[in-house]
Design an enzyme around this catalytic site. Sequence first.
Site, PDB file in Angstrom:
ATOM      1  N   ASP A  58      14.611  86.001 -42.804  1.00 48.85           N
ATOM      2  CA  ASP A  58      15.404  86.637 -42.016  1.00 48.85           C
ATOM      3  C   ASP A  58      16.960  85.648 -41.541  1.00 48.85           C
ATOM      4  O   ASP A  58      16.092  83.913 -41.685  1.00 48.85           O
ATOM      5  CB  ASP A  58      14.721  86.953 -40.334  1.00 48.85           C
ATOM      6  CG  ASP A  58      15.207  87.879 -39.960  1.00 48.85           C
ATOM      7  OD1 ASP A  58      16.530  88.230 -39.599  1.00 48.85           O
ATOM      8  OD2 ASP A  58      14.502  88.524 -39.292  1.00 48.85           O
ATOM      9  N   ASP A  63      21.026  89.219 -39.352  1.00 51.10           N
ATOM     10  CA  ASP A  63      20.297  89.711 -38.155  1.00 51.10           C
ATOM     11  C   ASP A  63      21.953  90.716 -37.513  1.00 51.10           C
ATOM     12  O   ASP A  63      22.885  89.639 -38.357  1.00 51.10           O
ATOM     13  CB  ASP A  63      20.092  88.485 -37.698  1.00 51.10           C
ATOM     14  CG  ASP A  63      19.860  89.460 -36.157  1.00 51.10           C
ATOM     15  OD1 ASP A  63      18.374  89.341 -35.845  1.00 51.10           O
ATOM     16  OD2 ASP A  63      19.946  89.087 -34.691  1.00 51.10           O
ATOM     17  N   GLU A  90      20.989  94.284 -41.496  1.00 44.25           N
ATOM     18  CA  GLU A  90      20.445  94.981 -40.248  1.00 44.25           C
ATOM     19  C   GLU A  90      21.936  95.507 -39.349  1.00 44.25           C
ATOM     20  O   GLU A  90      22.497  94.473 -38.711  1.00 44.25           O
ATOM     21  CB  GLU A  90      19.926  94.289 -39.015  1.00 44.25           C
ATOM     22  CG  GLU A  90      19.316  95.094 -37.709  1.00 44.25           C
ATOM     23  CD  GLU A  90      19.337  94.309 -36.773  1.00 44.25           C
ATOM     24  OE1 GLU A  90      18.300  94.803 -36.016  1.00 44.25           O
ATOM     25  OE2 GLU A  90      19.947  92.959 -36.648  1.00 44.25           O
ATOM     26  N   HIS A 126      10.146  95.386 -35.004  1.00 44.04           N
ATOM     27  CA  HIS A 126       9.987  94.943 -34.144  1.00 44.04           C
ATOM     28  C   HIS A 126      10.693  94.683 -32.822  1.00 44.04           C
ATOM     29  O   HIS A 126      10.309  94.606 -32.241  1.00 44.04           O
ATOM     30  CB  HIS A 126      10.205  93.429 -34.867  1.00 44.04           C
ATOM     31  CG  HIS A 126      11.318  93.188 -35.050  1.00 44.04           C
ATOM     32  ND1 HIS A 126      12.285  92.848 -35.979  1.00 44.04           N
ATOM     33  CD2 HIS A 126      12.200  91.938 -34.535  1.00 44.04           C
ATOM     34  CE1 HIS A 126      13.146  92.678 -36.089  1.00 44.04           C
ATOM     35  NE2 HIS A 126      13.112  91.738 -34.827  1.00 44.04           N
ATOM     36  N   ASP A 127      12.100  95.900 -33.027  1.00 45.75           N
ATOM     37  CA  ASP A 127      13.021  96.062 -32.088  1.00 45.75           C
ATOM     38  C   ASP A 127      12.593  97.249 -31.432  1.00 45.75           C
ATOM     39  O   ASP A 127      13.085  98.212 -30.518  1.00 45.75           O
ATOM     40  CB  ASP A 127      14.708  96.093 -32.414  1.00 45.75           C
ATOM     41  CG  ASP A 127      14.535  94.424 -32.782  1.00 45.75           C
ATOM     42  OD1 ASP A 127      14.084  93.723 -31.810  1.00 45.75           O
ATOM     43  OD2 ASP A 127      15.278  94.729 -33.443  1.00 45.75           O
TER      44      ASP A 127
HETATM   45  C1  NOJ Z   1      18.009  91.817 -33.807  1.00 44.54           C
HETATM   46  C2  NOJ Z   1      16.693  91.596 -33.774  1.00 44.54           C
HETATM   47  O1  NOJ Z   1      15.867  92.755 -34.703  1.00 44.54           O
HETATM   48  C3  NOJ Z   1      16.284  91.378 -32.473  1.00 44.54           C
HETATM   49  O2  NOJ Z   1      14.814  91.130 -32.568  1.00 44.54           O
HETATM   50  C4  NOJ Z   1      17.316  89.890 -31.972  1.00 44.54           C
HETATM   51  O3  NOJ Z   1      16.930  89.885 -30.405  1.00 44.54           O
HETATM   52  C5  NOJ Z   1      18.395  90.395 -31.773  1.00 44.54           C
HETATM   53  N1  NOJ Z   1      19.342  90.600 -33.106  1.00 44.54           N
HETATM   54  C6  NOJ Z   1      19.195  88.757 -31.749  1.00 44.54           C
HETATM   55  O4  NOJ Z   1      19.236  87.866 -32.389  1.00 44.54           O
END
Ligand code: NOJ
Length: 537
Positions: A103, A205, A268, A329-330
């Site tokens: 990541d 990210d 992402e 994970h989000d």
């Molecule tokens: C995306 C990530 O997947 C998430 O977990 C994170 O909180 C935010 N970006 C900020 O970095």
Amino acid sequence: MTQPEEHCLWWQKGIIYQIYPRSFQDSNGDGVGDIPGILKRLDYLKWLGVTAIWISPLYPSPMADFGYDISDYCNIHPLFGNLADFDKLVQEVHAAGMKLILDLVPNHTSDEHPWFVESRSSRDNAKRDWYIWKDARPDGLPPNNWLSMFGGGAWEWDETTQQYYYHAFLVKQPDLNWRNPQVQEAMLQVMRFWLDKGVDGFRVDVMWHMIKDEQLRDNPPNPAYQQHMATYEQLLPVYSTDQPEVHDIVSKMRQVLDGYDDRMMIGEIYLPISKLVTYYGVDNKGAHLPFNFMLLNMPWNAAEIAAAIDLYEGALPQNAWPNWVLGNHDQPRISSRVGQQQARVAALLLLTLRGTPTIYYGEEIGMRDVPIPFNEVKDPQGLNMPDKNLSRDPARTPMQWSNSEYAGFSDAAPWLRLDSGFNRTNVQHQKEEPLSVLLLYKRLIALRQAQPALYRGRYQRVYSDTQMLAYLREEEGAQSYLVVLNLSHRPCYFTPASVVIKGKVILATSPELEGQVISNTINLAGDEGVIIELDTL
Ligand code: NOJ
């Protein structure tokens, strides 16, 4: 568009598995997963058949956002191990025939990163311009109306230097100024550091956030905003994200990767498909895989999903490679969105669509979102907007390996509570259980990896209505497949109008269906799906 076999690269043919390192496997009894823990579980991943691992951030971090707030890009957080452990990980992942994707969080650092510490020290510090500093408006208010994704405004006042800095996420995650060439070079250097260590790629990210409007214009209000939504959604982020210049940055990152053999980059990006596909870049010289998150939040309805697949397939630039995701994970886990039974159908969908699938750890055993009592919530997104049920903790609970204490994840109480049902839902149990979702995943993975029609063949929709979705996967000179999925809980019946279907069910959500010879009519009970090996005509 199908590519010839010799051009099917590892990340095209492959299946990616996302590890959230805090929750995968603890090795030293501190209740937090770590690199030696991941090493211990490589045999499992190999057994499962996945071919690449993406690990959420392992870097030193104050953990305000659980690793997405980085204070040193070229090291490993002591919680997770050290650089020697990491080198061993690269070596062992490769020895197991798999690839390793890191990541990379280039949009923002931690406020404890030495770059920011310097930057905030004075207005004339050499690194002042590495972040986005602005004067207050004459009335003392922040420079514009931008909002933080994690609640509240996106500008933080700095008393010492009497200016605001911009943070798209937490106050503790100041955004870097990617218009500054020194910032660009510093981050490209970070990429080289890890590429030299042998990592095979990056998941970048919030790629679409990296450049903001130069004039910092106000974002317009979102007419579709409703009270239950995150406060961030009150505005449309037209000026704070997805700016045209971001593509120059992505292309610079890509050039670094292209200086090495066979590396790749995932972006992402949460954007509508027409905008998402621009991240492939001109002549596909941008991100190799801009993450396709369509299946994460659309209604679980066959007609809508079929239309979305067509939209995506149609929007892909020539030779751009598709990809699909059910969870990360989000986001809430797929089992909690569509139910345990329907999650098996979702597995068939993920692993038979055209394009690289990414599996989120635990999806393969049907892990669900775990209710976390409010006094145990750790996620800042949950803590900052307590009335909106936005905490991401439920989807980040420890991997359920066995029915022993702490589910085989750790010898100590884990950082986030385990699912109360881990005695029944765990790897050890499901390995022995012929009907388990784990063995369904394992068989799907093996089938996909073995069959050219599935890993690189054409996709063609055959039928869809509100209940059912049917499509063909075909490749010249190879076995063809028809996939028929009942996305509802009620029975459904399928007799194709224009084609004659003959074949045999070779894999299904329910084993009773396997081996069944199909001659034109397919009847499915609720939550059933089948993969049919078609007779060659
Ligand atoms: C995306 C990530 O997947 C998430 O977990 C994170 O909180 C935010 N970006 C900020 O970095």
